[in-house]
Design a protein around this motif. Sequence first.
Motif, PDB file in Angstrom:
ATOM      1  N   LEU A 126       0.686  -0.897  -0.044  1.00 10.36           N
ATOM      2  CA  LEU A 126       0.231  -0.186   0.226  1.00 10.36           C
ATOM      3  C   LEU A 126       0.698   1.277  -0.323  1.00 10.36           C
ATOM      4  CD1 LEU A 126      -2.586  -1.275   2.242  1.00 10.36           C
ATOM      5  CD2 LEU A 126      -2.528  -0.228   0.002  1.00 10.36           C
ATOM      6  N   ALA A 127       1.859   1.120   0.647  1.00 11.60           N
ATOM      7  CA  ALA A 127       2.645   2.063   0.468  1.00 11.60           C
ATOM      8  C   ALA A 127       3.559   2.595  -0.619  1.00 11.60           C
ATOM      9  CB  ALA A 127       4.170   2.146   1.793  1.00 11.60           C
ATOM     10  N   GLN A 128       3.634   1.286  -1.254  1.00 13.18           N
ATOM     11  CA  GLN A 128       4.508   1.722  -2.690  1.00 13.18           C
ATOM     12  C   GLN A 128       3.395   2.293  -4.048  1.00 13.18           C
ATOM     13  OE1 GLN A 128       7.686  -2.184  -2.282  1.00 13.18           O
ATOM     14  NE2 GLN A 128       5.930  -3.055  -3.723  1.00 13.18           N
ATOM     15  N   LEU A 136       1.482   6.870  -6.432  1.00 15.40           N
ATOM     16  CA  LEU A 136       0.614   7.880  -7.140  1.00 15.40           C
ATOM     17  C   LEU A 136       1.149   9.806  -6.922  1.00 15.40           C
ATOM     18  CD1 LEU A 136      -3.016   7.636  -8.118  1.00 15.40           C
ATOM     19  CD2 LEU A 136      -3.153   8.147  -5.363  1.00 15.40           C
ATOM     20  N   LEU A 137       1.184   9.093  -5.807  1.00 15.89           N
ATOM     21  CA  LEU A 137       1.686  11.056  -5.129  1.00 15.89           C
ATOM     22  C   LEU A 137       2.815  11.185  -5.555  1.00 15.89           C
ATOM     23  CD1 LEU A 137       0.647  10.809  -1.280  1.00 15.89           C
ATOM     24  CD2 LEU A 137      -0.436  11.467  -3.171  1.00 15.89           C
ATOM     25  N   LEU A 161       5.924  21.208  -9.148  1.00 16.39           N
ATOM     26  CA  LEU A 161       3.977  21.224  -9.358  1.00 16.39           C
ATOM     27  C   LEU A 161       3.129  21.037 -10.420  1.00 16.39           C
ATOM     28  CD1 LEU A 161       4.631  22.372  -4.892  1.00 16.39           C
ATOM     29  CD2 LEU A 161       4.983  20.150  -6.334  1.00 16.39           C
ATOM     30  N   GLN A 162       4.069  21.441 -11.278  1.00 17.79           N
ATOM     31  CA  GLN A 162       2.693  21.974 -12.531  1.00 17.79           C
ATOM     32  C   GLN A 162       2.048  20.431 -12.755  1.00 17.79           C
ATOM     33  OE1 GLN A 162       2.455  24.870 -13.925  1.00 17.79           O
ATOM     34  NE2 GLN A 162       0.574  24.377 -14.667  1.00 17.79           N
ATOM     35  N   PRO A 163       2.651  19.376 -13.268  1.00 18.35           N
ATOM     36  CA  PRO A 163       2.134  18.334 -13.424  1.00 18.35           C
ATOM     37  C   PRO A 163       0.464  17.920 -12.353  1.00 18.35           C
ATOM     38  CG  PRO A 163       3.894  17.709 -14.019  1.00 18.35           C
ATOM     39  CD  PRO A 163       3.226  18.975 -12.838  1.00 18.35           C
ATOM     40  N   TRP A 164       0.776  18.579 -11.273  1.00 17.22           N
ATOM     41  CA  TRP A 164       0.073  17.965 -10.382  1.00 17.22           C
ATOM     42  C   TRP A 164      -1.309  19.360 -10.182  1.00 17.22           C
ATOM     43  CZ3 TRP A 164      -2.330  14.642  -7.881  1.00 17.22           C
ATOM     44  CH2 TRP A 164      -1.821  13.502  -7.215  1.00 17.22           C
ATOM     45  N   GLY A 221      -1.700   8.302 -15.140  1.00 17.64           N
ATOM     46  CA  GLY A 221      -1.811   6.543 -15.244  1.00 17.64           C
ATOM     47  C   GLY A 221      -0.662   6.728 -16.077  1.00 17.64           C
ATOM     48  N   ALA A 222      -0.152   7.897 -17.128  1.00 17.52           N
ATOM     49  CA  ALA A 222       0.879   8.020 -17.391  1.00 17.52           C
ATOM     50  C   ALA A 222       2.374   7.879 -16.976  1.00 17.52           C
ATOM     51  CB  ALA A 222       0.819   8.646 -19.523  1.00 17.52           C
ATOM     52  N   ALA A 223       1.814   9.483 -16.131  1.00 17.50           N
ATOM     53  CA  ALA A 223       2.679   8.943 -15.086  1.00 17.50           C
ATOM     54  C   ALA A 223       3.628   7.700 -14.552  1.00 17.50           C
ATOM     55  CB  ALA A 223       2.309  10.811 -13.984  1.00 17.50           C
ATOM     56  N   MET A 224       2.423   7.528 -13.277  1.00 17.39           N
ATOM     57  CA  MET A 224       2.550   6.380 -13.081  1.00 17.39           C
ATOM     58  C   MET A 224       3.304   5.113 -13.815  1.00 17.39           C
ATOM     59  SD  MET A 224      -1.328   6.340 -10.578  1.00 17.39           S
ATOM     60  CE  MET A 224      -0.580   4.547 -10.068  1.00 17.39           C
TER      61      MET A 224
END
Length: 314
Positions: free
Chosen positions: A9-11, A16-17, A42-45, A229-232
């Motif tokens: 879960l931590a992974q 995700l973040l 931080l721009q993607p967020w 999804g692409a970033a992950m």
Amino acid sequence: MSAPVLVSLAQVLLVLLGAPLLVGAMRRLRARMEGRTGGGVLQPWRDLLKLLRKAPLHPQGTGAAFRFAPLLGVACSGVAAAAIPLLSTRTGLGAGADLIAVVALLTLATAALALAGLDTATAFGGMGASREMTITALAEPAVLTAVCALAAKVGSTNLPAIVAATLSHGARPASPANLLAAVALAVVVLAETGRLPVDNPSTHLELTMVHEAMVLEYSGPDLAMVELGAAMRLTVLLGLWSALFAPWGITTTADPARLLLGLAAFAGKTLLLGCLIAAGEVFMAKVRLFRVPELLAGSFLLAVLAVSASFFLA
């Protein structure tokens, strides 16, 4: 809740973040090297939060394939992040953390997005889906062959077992089989994540784009899920590569102190790999689509040599 489940879960939470932050750092570095100011890390967020506040719009005539593909992409990357030993080899999936299963999960996300591109019934969507599946079909043999090279010395395709065996043999990452497999999978990572020289993530040219052609019809929260999804996916593949070929910092226990060390090591290795890719893209041009099979054929050849080296060389 057991410690291995908490590790998984931590992974997932970490990927995700941290995935948008990795993309932001790569864009920032590339902009600086090209003499531009660029957006912040931080721009993607900020972009994701802005898209999440918009109303969803679906093209007329699209069905479930178009609507569920973005969520499936995020879910597949999340499950892969739970399976790969990014921080510790004691993941919650145990025997289910199979390298072939992880590759199949990421391929499922690609196929879902390709179906979504076809579902729009647009010329660009069909073109992008065709190109994406062509690249995937050429990349999969190299991945599976490299998996055989890594599993040959361990006798298993279980990811924690492969990483634990590599950690217990300090010289294994420098073996000929591992070096050849590392180069082969590095080429596949560039192809599967749409990076140069296979695809240009910062262009919208109709005749050259691959990934962007499939997602042109997405907007609002759906586009946010596609981008996340692409970033992950990028973060997971870089984490997988580093876990297989540079597993330093990964612990074999669930001790909190060692997990924090593993967290720092994972962040550092992933950021370093991402920055190397971003820096390389400044000096690299996109190859013609008809030259991509030659590039992936070279990757497959290196994977075959890795299999041969795993049996005949130490």
